[in-house]
Write a protein that holds these residues in place. Structure first.
Motif, PDB file in Angstrom:
ATOM      1  N   VAL A   1     -11.409 -48.255 -30.089  1.00 37.30           N
ATOM      2  CA  VAL A   1     -11.456 -48.782 -28.726  1.00 37.30           C
ATOM      3  C   VAL A   1     -10.809 -50.165 -28.738  1.00 37.30           C
ATOM      4  CG1 VAL A   1     -12.926 -49.478 -26.784  1.00 37.30           C
ATOM      5  CG2 VAL A   1     -13.592 -47.537 -28.223  1.00 37.30           C
ATOM      6  N   GLN A   2      -9.721 -50.322 -27.998  1.00 40.73           N
ATOM      7  CA  GLN A   2      -8.998 -51.592 -27.996  1.00 40.73           C
ATOM      8  C   GLN A   2      -9.815 -52.672 -27.280  1.00 40.73           C
ATOM      9  OE1 GLN A   2      -5.195 -50.837 -26.209  1.00 40.73           O
ATOM     10  NE2 GLN A   2      -4.542 -49.416 -27.818  1.00 40.73           N
ATOM     11  N   PRO A   3      -9.846 -53.881 -27.862  1.00 36.46           N
ATOM     12  CA  PRO A   3     -10.582 -54.992 -27.228  1.00 36.46           C
ATOM     13  C   PRO A   3     -10.022 -55.294 -25.836  1.00 36.46           C
ATOM     14  CG  PRO A   3      -9.961 -55.515 -29.498  1.00 36.46           C
ATOM     15  CD  PRO A   3      -9.228 -54.270 -29.135  1.00 36.46           C
ATOM     16  N   ASP A   4     -10.894 -55.681 -24.945  1.00 33.88           N
ATOM     17  CA  ASP A   4     -10.530 -56.088 -23.575  1.00 33.88           C
ATOM     18  C   ASP A   4      -9.829 -54.982 -22.791  1.00 33.88           C
ATOM     19  OD1 ASP A   4     -11.528 -58.684 -24.107  1.00 33.88           O
ATOM     20  OD2 ASP A   4      -9.613 -59.242 -25.027  1.00 33.88           O
ATOM     21  N   SER A   5     -10.003 -53.739 -23.199  1.00 39.05           N
ATOM     22  CA  SER A   5      -9.405 -52.612 -22.487  1.00 39.05           C
ATOM     23  C   SER A   5     -10.402 -52.079 -21.465  1.00 39.05           C
ATOM     24  CB  SER A   5      -9.041 -51.507 -23.482  1.00 39.05           C
ATOM     25  OG  SER A   5     -10.210 -50.972 -24.082  1.00 39.05           O
ATOM     26  N   PRO A   6      -9.950 -51.249 -20.515  1.00 40.62           N
ATOM     27  CA  PRO A   6     -10.892 -50.636 -19.570  1.00 40.62           C
ATOM     28  C   PRO A   6     -12.009 -49.879 -20.273  1.00 40.62           C
ATOM     29  CG  PRO A   6      -8.636 -50.330 -18.811  1.00 40.62           C
ATOM     30  CD  PRO A   6      -8.546 -50.934 -20.176  1.00 40.62           C
ATOM     31  N   ALA A   7     -11.710 -49.237 -21.396  1.00 38.31           N
ATOM     32  CA  ALA A   7     -12.745 -48.500 -22.132  1.00 38.31           C
ATOM     33  C   ALA A   7     -13.799 -49.431 -22.689  1.00 38.31           C
ATOM     34  CB  ALA A   7     -12.091 -47.702 -23.265  1.00 38.31           C
ATOM     35  N   ALA A   8     -13.346 -50.576 -23.246  1.00 38.22           N
ATOM     36  CA  ALA A   8     -14.297 -51.546 -23.790  1.00 38.22           C
ATOM     37  C   ALA A   8     -15.165 -52.136 -22.690  1.00 38.22           C
ATOM     38  CB  ALA A   8     -13.537 -52.654 -24.524  1.00 38.22           C
ATOM     39  N   GLU A   9     -14.566 -52.434 -21.530  1.00 38.76           N
ATOM     40  CA  GLU A   9     -15.322 -52.990 -20.408  1.00 38.76           C
ATOM     41  C   GLU A   9     -16.342 -51.985 -19.872  1.00 38.76           C
ATOM     42  OE1 GLU A   9     -12.366 -54.155 -17.623  1.00 38.76           O
ATOM     43  OE2 GLU A   9     -11.580 -55.791 -18.869  1.00 38.76           O
TER      44      GLU A   9
ATOM     45  N   PRO B  12      -8.916 -46.547 -15.296  1.00 42.29           N
ATOM     46  CA  PRO B  12      -7.674 -46.607 -16.091  1.00 42.29           C
ATOM     47  C   PRO B  12      -6.690 -47.605 -15.494  1.00 42.29           C
ATOM     48  CG  PRO B  12      -8.323 -44.325 -15.666  1.00 42.29           C
ATOM     49  CD  PRO B  12      -9.195 -45.184 -14.805  1.00 42.29           C
ATOM     50  N   LYS B  13      -6.096 -48.421 -16.363  1.00 44.48           N
ATOM     51  CA  LYS B  13      -5.083 -49.363 -15.882  1.00 44.48           C
ATOM     52  C   LYS B  13      -3.766 -48.623 -15.659  1.00 44.48           C
ATOM     53  CE  LYS B  13      -3.555 -50.904 -20.487  1.00 44.48           C
ATOM     54  NZ  LYS B  13      -3.382 -52.075 -21.370  1.00 44.48           N
TER      55      LYS B  13
ATOM     56  N   GLN C 246      -4.211 -45.445 -18.361  1.00 45.14           N
ATOM     57  CA  GLN C 246      -4.619 -45.586 -19.752  1.00 45.14           C
ATOM     58  C   GLN C 246      -5.908 -46.388 -19.812  1.00 45.14           C
ATOM     59  OE1 GLN C 246      -1.531 -47.253 -22.221  1.00 45.14           O
ATOM     60  NE2 GLN C 246      -0.283 -45.373 -22.190  1.00 45.14           N
ATOM     61  N   VAL C 247      -6.790 -46.021 -20.758  1.00 45.43           N
ATOM     62  CA  VAL C 247      -8.061 -46.750 -20.889  1.00 45.43           C
ATOM     63  C   VAL C 247      -8.178 -47.495 -22.207  1.00 45.43           C
ATOM     64  CG1 VAL C 247      -9.293 -45.231 -19.319  1.00 45.43           C
ATOM     65  CG2 VAL C 247      -9.235 -44.675 -21.759  1.00 45.43           C
ATOM     66  N   GLY C 248      -7.252 -47.268 -23.166  1.00 45.38           N
ATOM     67  CA  GLY C 248      -7.263 -48.015 -24.416  1.00 45.38           C
ATOM     68  C   GLY C 248      -8.124 -47.434 -25.512  1.00 45.38           C
ATOM     69  N   VAL C 249      -8.055 -46.108 -25.692  1.00 48.69           N
ATOM     70  CA  VAL C 249      -8.794 -45.471 -26.787  1.00 48.69           C
ATOM     71  C   VAL C 249      -7.852 -44.546 -27.552  1.00 48.69           C
ATOM     72  CG1 VAL C 249     -11.039 -45.568 -25.653  1.00 48.69           C
ATOM     73  CG2 VAL C 249      -9.555 -43.583 -25.292  1.00 48.69           C
ATOM     74  N   THR C 250      -8.199 -44.261 -28.805  1.00 51.80           N
ATOM     75  CA  THR C 250      -7.438 -43.319 -29.620  1.00 51.80           C
ATOM     76  C   THR C 250      -8.353 -42.203 -30.095  1.00 51.80           C
ATOM     77  OG1 THR C 250      -7.858 -44.562 -31.662  1.00 51.80           O
ATOM     78  CG2 THR C 250      -5.853 -45.121 -30.421  1.00 51.80           C
ATOM     79  N   LEU C 251      -7.752 -41.098 -30.441  1.00 56.78           N
ATOM     80  CA  LEU C 251      -8.511 -39.957 -30.963  1.00 56.78           C
ATOM     81  C   LEU C 251      -8.993 -40.259 -32.375  1.00 56.78           C
ATOM     82  CD1 LEU C 251      -9.431 -36.968 -30.791  1.00 56.78           C
ATOM     83  CD2 LEU C 251      -7.147 -36.322 -31.602  1.00 56.78           C
ATOM     84  N   ALA C 252     -10.202 -39.876 -32.678  1.00 59.36           N
ATOM     85  CA  ALA C 252     -10.785 -40.108 -33.995  1.00 59.36           C
ATOM     86  C   ALA C 252     -10.227 -39.121 -35.015  1.00 59.36           C
ATOM     87  CB  ALA C 252     -12.298 -39.982 -33.921  1.00 59.36           C
ATOM     88  N   PHE C 253     -10.242 -39.537 -36.280  1.00 65.22           N
ATOM     89  CA  PHE C 253      -9.861 -38.672 -37.394  1.00 65.22           C
ATOM     90  C   PHE C 253     -11.110 -38.342 -38.194  1.00 65.22           C
ATOM     91  CE2 PHE C 253      -5.834 -40.281 -36.157  1.00 65.22           C
ATOM     92  CZ  PHE C 253      -4.875 -39.387 -36.618  1.00 65.22           C
TER      93      PHE C 253
END
Length: 419
Positions: A207-215, A267-268, A279-286
């Motif tokens: 989860v990217q910092p300061d992204s919509p997902a983090a907020e 989403p921004k 986009q909300v600022g997340v990546t798929l987990a491995f």
């Protein structure tokens, strides 16, 4: 320097694996593999092992395996030629000295009357200065020509490419591209073992910092199970809804530590060309999965193959310009960029190039494996081979055109570097 080393290792691996496929199946079919070469042009390193000359050549634009009968032989003895013969312990000819005979004082000198090195392995000739006694000499199956003090092993017909069945020849030609696909699968498996494989569900990784997902309160390890009231089972379903909702509030439900959490995320807006997506600022987990890793290797190879074939079709139909092609210079430039992003991306790039090399070689163009497979296929259909001279001319002209294409592509690569 890191890029130079990475490029050399990558090029050497891709070409070596490709040509090793040709070599192994040539030897399995009983063909005489004269040379295994990495690169073209002047030799910079060579050694001989098990009848095959292994060489590294100056120009990094490919490689080849030279099989007896697969290319024109440079030595063609005819009646009237003066040659020297040396014999082994069994009394058979093991060296045929074509020139510089004065350097071999023990050689038996004859004038050739008839010679058959394909089937009967015999030489008929007269002793020089004595044409009254015609003699027949038996030739060892592994005898050598000696011309300009360089040895070339003879190839009885049963060791030549043309003597083998259609299936054996087709397999020898197909083996090179096949090995490139196998290499790609292995590389993707290694990547999967090291970093894991993409989760088969909508599991959030970073989860990217300061992204919509983090907020919104999303955390790594959350599994998205519902978006806007619709059940979610795959990452693609989740991202599709997010991309279609730029600037809008989206209600989602996630599974966290065996419990569910509800939240809203906005989403921004991100402009991608002429299209605006969310986009909300997340990546798929491995995830680590031993069996899943092998599935990942095959799936990634399949998806990459499909993508390259689509682009190739677009190039053939004119939907893509020839300017989109890259040669060694362009590949080196991209390799430089990829190396700076990490070793895993470098491995991924190597696997993609391996698949690309396999596909390009299967295209039915002259001088490529696919072009030669085409002739073998035509022979299988019509029941007899095409005239070798006509096929040879076809491949020579095709090779010249491919070299011209390589020059054009390389020139375009150089221009792009300086624009």
């Amino acid at each position: 320097m890191n890029t130079v080393i990475a490029f050399i290792l990558m090029f050497g691996l891709l070409v070596s694996v490709h040509e090793w496929g040709h070599l192994i199946f040539a030897k399995r079919a009983g063909m005489l593999a004269r040379e295994f070469a990495i690169g073209f042009g002047p030799k910079i390193f060579s050694f001989t092992k098990n009848e095959t000359l292994y060489t590294i050549r100056l120009l990094p634009i490919g490689g080849y395996v030279r099989v007896a009968g697969d290319d024109p032989e440079i030595i063609d003895l005819k009646p009237g030629h003066h040659i020297g013969l040396e014999f082994n312990e069994d009394g058979k000819v093991n060296k045929i000295i074509v020139n510089n005979k004065d350097k071999h004082p023990n050689a038996h000198l004859i004038e050739v009357e008839a010679i058959d090195l394909d089937h009967n392995l015999t030489i008929d000739g007269y002793n020089l200065g004595d044409e009254s006694n015609l003699q027949r000499f038996s030739v060892d199956r592994k005898a050598f020509f000696l011309m300009d003090e360089r040895e070339t092993q003879i190839a009885p017909y049963d060791r030549q490419f043309a003597s083998k069945t259609v299936g054996q020849r087709a397999m020898q030609l197909f083996a090179g591209p096949m090995m490139n696909f196998i290499l790609a699968i292995l590389i993707f498996v290694i990547i999967g073992l090291v970093q894991g494989v993409p989760a088969d569900r909508a599991l959030i990784g970073e989860v990217q910092p300061d992204s919509p997902a983090a907020e919104a309160g999303l955390e790594s390890g959350d599994e998205v199970i519902q978006v806007e009231g619709s059940s979610i089972t795959t990452w693609q379903e989740f991202t599709s809804i997010i991309q279609e909702s730029p600037g809008k509030s989206v209600d989602i439900v996630v599974k966290r530590d065996s419990q569910t959490e509800s939240m809203s995320v906005s989403p921004k807006e991100v402009t991608n060309g002429e299209v605006t997506i969310g986009q909300v600022g997340v990546t798929l987990a491995f995830e680590k999965s031993f069996l899943g890793t092998f599935k990942y290797g095959f799936l990634q190879t399949y998806e990459t193959t499909k993508l390259i074939l689509v682009n190739l079709f677009m190039l053939i139909t004119g939907q893509l310009s020839i300017d989109m092609l890259s040669g060694p210079v362009g590949i080196y430039d991209v390799t430089d960029q990829v190396v700076q992003t990490g070793f895993m991306n470098y491995l991924m790039w190597t696997a993609m190039l391996s698949i690309n090399l396999g596909i390009i070689n299967l295209v039915p163009l002259p001088a490529l494996d696919g072009g030669r497979l085409l002739f073998v296929g035509i022979e299988a259909v019509r029941g007899k081979p095409i005239d070798p001279q006509k096929e040879g001319i076809f491949h020579v002209i095709g090779f010249a055109l491919l070299m011209l294409l390589m020059i054009v592509v390389t020139w375009n690569d150089i221009q792009r570097l300086f624009l």
